[in-house]
Design an enzyme around this catalytic site. Sequence first.
Site, PDB file in Angstrom:
ATOM      1  N   THR A  52     141.324 -72.382 -34.200  1.00  0.00           N
ATOM      2  CA  THR A  52     141.696 -71.409 -33.162  1.00  0.00           C
ATOM      3  C   THR A  52     141.555 -69.996 -33.706  1.00  0.00           C
ATOM      4  O   THR A  52     141.146 -69.079 -32.991  1.00  0.00           O
ATOM      5  CB  THR A  52     143.152 -71.628 -32.705  1.00  0.00           C
ATOM      6  OG1 THR A  52     144.019 -71.685 -33.854  1.00  0.00           O
ATOM      7  CG2 THR A  52     143.289 -72.894 -31.878  1.00  0.00           C
ATOM      8  N   CYS A  59     145.348 -76.345 -31.866  1.00  0.00           N
ATOM      9  CA  CYS A  59     144.814 -76.510 -33.223  1.00  0.00           C
ATOM     10  C   CYS A  59     143.351 -76.921 -33.121  1.00  0.00           C
ATOM     11  O   CYS A  59     143.065 -78.071 -32.750  1.00  0.00           O
ATOM     12  CB  CYS A  59     145.632 -77.553 -33.984  1.00  0.00           C
ATOM     13  SG  CYS A  59     145.045 -77.801 -35.676  1.00  0.00           S
ATOM     14  N   HIS A 119     147.113 -64.900 -32.529  1.00  0.00           N
ATOM     15  CA  HIS A 119     146.312 -64.504 -33.711  1.00  0.00           C
ATOM     16  C   HIS A 119     146.218 -62.987 -33.772  1.00  0.00           C
ATOM     17  O   HIS A 119     146.049 -62.325 -32.732  1.00  0.00           O
ATOM     18  CB  HIS A 119     144.904 -65.085 -33.614  1.00  0.00           C
ATOM     19  CG  HIS A 119     144.872 -66.582 -33.592  1.00  0.00           C
ATOM     20  ND1 HIS A 119     144.831 -67.350 -34.733  1.00  0.00           N
ATOM     21  CD2 HIS A 119     144.923 -67.460 -32.563  1.00  0.00           C
ATOM     22  CE1 HIS A 119     144.827 -68.629 -34.411  1.00  0.00           C
ATOM     23  NE2 HIS A 119     144.906 -68.732 -33.096  1.00  0.00           N
ATOM     24  N   GLU A 134     148.139 -68.948 -42.020  1.00  0.00           N
ATOM     25  CA  GLU A 134     148.559 -69.558 -40.768  1.00  0.00           C
ATOM     26  C   GLU A 134     150.072 -69.463 -40.544  1.00  0.00           C
ATOM     27  O   GLU A 134     150.854 -69.651 -41.483  1.00  0.00           O
ATOM     28  CB  GLU A 134     148.168 -71.046 -40.717  1.00  0.00           C
ATOM     29  CG  GLU A 134     146.713 -71.275 -40.396  1.00  0.00           C
ATOM     30  CD  GLU A 134     146.461 -72.674 -39.871  1.00  0.00           C
ATOM     31  OE1 GLU A 134     147.356 -73.243 -39.213  1.00  0.00           O
ATOM     32  OE2 GLU A 134     145.360 -73.200 -40.138  1.00  0.00           O
ATOM     33  N   CYS A 152     140.914 -72.518 -39.979  1.00  0.00           N
ATOM     34  CA  CYS A 152     141.763 -72.451 -38.773  1.00  0.00           C
ATOM     35  C   CYS A 152     140.812 -72.333 -37.581  1.00  0.00           C
ATOM     36  O   CYS A 152     140.160 -71.291 -37.418  1.00  0.00           O
ATOM     37  CB  CYS A 152     142.686 -71.235 -38.869  1.00  0.00           C
ATOM     38  SG  CYS A 152     143.744 -71.010 -37.427  1.00  0.00           S
TER      39      CYS A 152
HETATM   40  N1  LIG Z   1     149.340 -72.625 -37.391  1.00  0.00           N
HETATM   41  C1  LIG Z   1     148.904 -72.691 -35.990  1.00  0.00           C
HETATM   42  C2  LIG Z   1     148.614 -74.153 -35.585  1.00  0.00           C
HETATM   43  C3  LIG Z   1     147.417 -74.729 -36.348  1.00  0.00           C
HETATM   44  C4  LIG Z   1     146.154 -73.995 -35.996  1.00  0.00           C
HETATM   45  C5  LIG Z   1     144.969 -74.244 -36.925  1.00  0.00           C
HETATM   46  N2  LIG Z   1     145.160 -75.167 -38.001  1.00  0.00           N
HETATM   47  C6  LIG Z   1     143.695 -74.518 -36.154  1.00  0.00           C
HETATM   48  O1  LIG Z   1     142.825 -75.266 -36.649  1.00  0.00           O
HETATM   49  O2  LIG Z   1     143.546 -73.938 -35.049  1.00  0.00           O
HETATM   50  C7  LIG Z   1     150.005 -72.121 -35.087  1.00  0.00           C
HETATM   51  O3  LIG Z   1     151.183 -72.241 -35.411  1.00  0.00           O
HETATM   52  O4  LIG Z   1     149.643 -71.568 -34.038  1.00  0.00           O
END
Ligand SMILES: N[C@H](CCC[C@H](N)C(=O)O)C(=O)O
Length: 286
Positions: free
Chosen positions: A228, A76, A168, A217, A226
């Site tokens: 990542t 994250c 992603h 997400e 987000c």
């Molecule tokens: N939903 C993402 C985790 C949070 C990633 C996001 N909030 C960030 O800032 O990278 C997953 O399940 O891979």
Amino acid sequence: MTSFKFTKMHGLGNNYIYVNLFEEQLEEAKLPEIAKQVANVYTGIGSDGLILICPSDKAEVKMRIFNSDGSEGKNCGNGLRCVAKYAVEHKLVLDTEFKIETLSGLVEAKVQLENDQVKLVTVDMGEPRLLKSQIPMAGDGNEKTINEKMEFDGQIYEVTTVSMGNPHVIFYVDDINQAPVTTLGPIVEKDERFQEGVNVEFVQVVSEKELHFRVWERGSGVTQACGTGACAAVVSSVLNNYTNHGEETTVHLAGGDLQIKWTKAGTVLMTGPAEVICEGTYYLSE
Ligand SMILES: N[C@H](CCC[C@H](N)C(=O)O)C(=O)O
């Protein structure tokens, strides 16, 4: 009645409930339920999920992240910047550069201080993983997915997939304001070709130095940002020759901007803010 102290923090509006497990104790088996409870805006606190700041034997601190549906993510970006801020300001670490352990490996954080407050954080997010087997997704595990045709909901799209330790898939659009975030997002998130689900990003290329970005997400739905995902979008844009390898790109997310560079050395640097919203005590409902 179980209660625990929390800090609510956000990175560009991507907000989580943070619990310091150097001081608090939470039952492992209850973590998904606790994440769902605190994330609920009606009966909980309201957030995109739960993040735990844990002791680590591999780094100064360890981050675990749970989405608002209770699923555990492996990385994250916005969360890492907030964990870095918390760790410095609560003296869990005494340096301004240190490692953070995640479920997808170690990352390196560097904080910028102003009057003992952390304002900006740069995280070296490590190398992107590009093979289908690393996303993970269906198909030849030794191949990459760059501008590849995939059908979703009866329509053919050209997509690129990147893992930053979490999966992603990137769609390019002509107008970010028309991106099908809430219609196509949930369909793609659960597509069976992504064995662990997938975060769904929509990107409009503004120039070789600027992207507009929106996200659906995995496990949380629409968020303001987000980290990542923004890193994955920059890697994807270099792979598609929209932006330049080794040069910084400004990613405009709904909640604000991130500065991201896929370095020639191979790792991805992400720089952005981290803010504290509030602190308190949460009373778990049985
Ligand atoms: N939903 C993402 C985790 C949070 C990633 C996001 N909030 C960030 O800032 O990278 C997953 O399940 O891979």
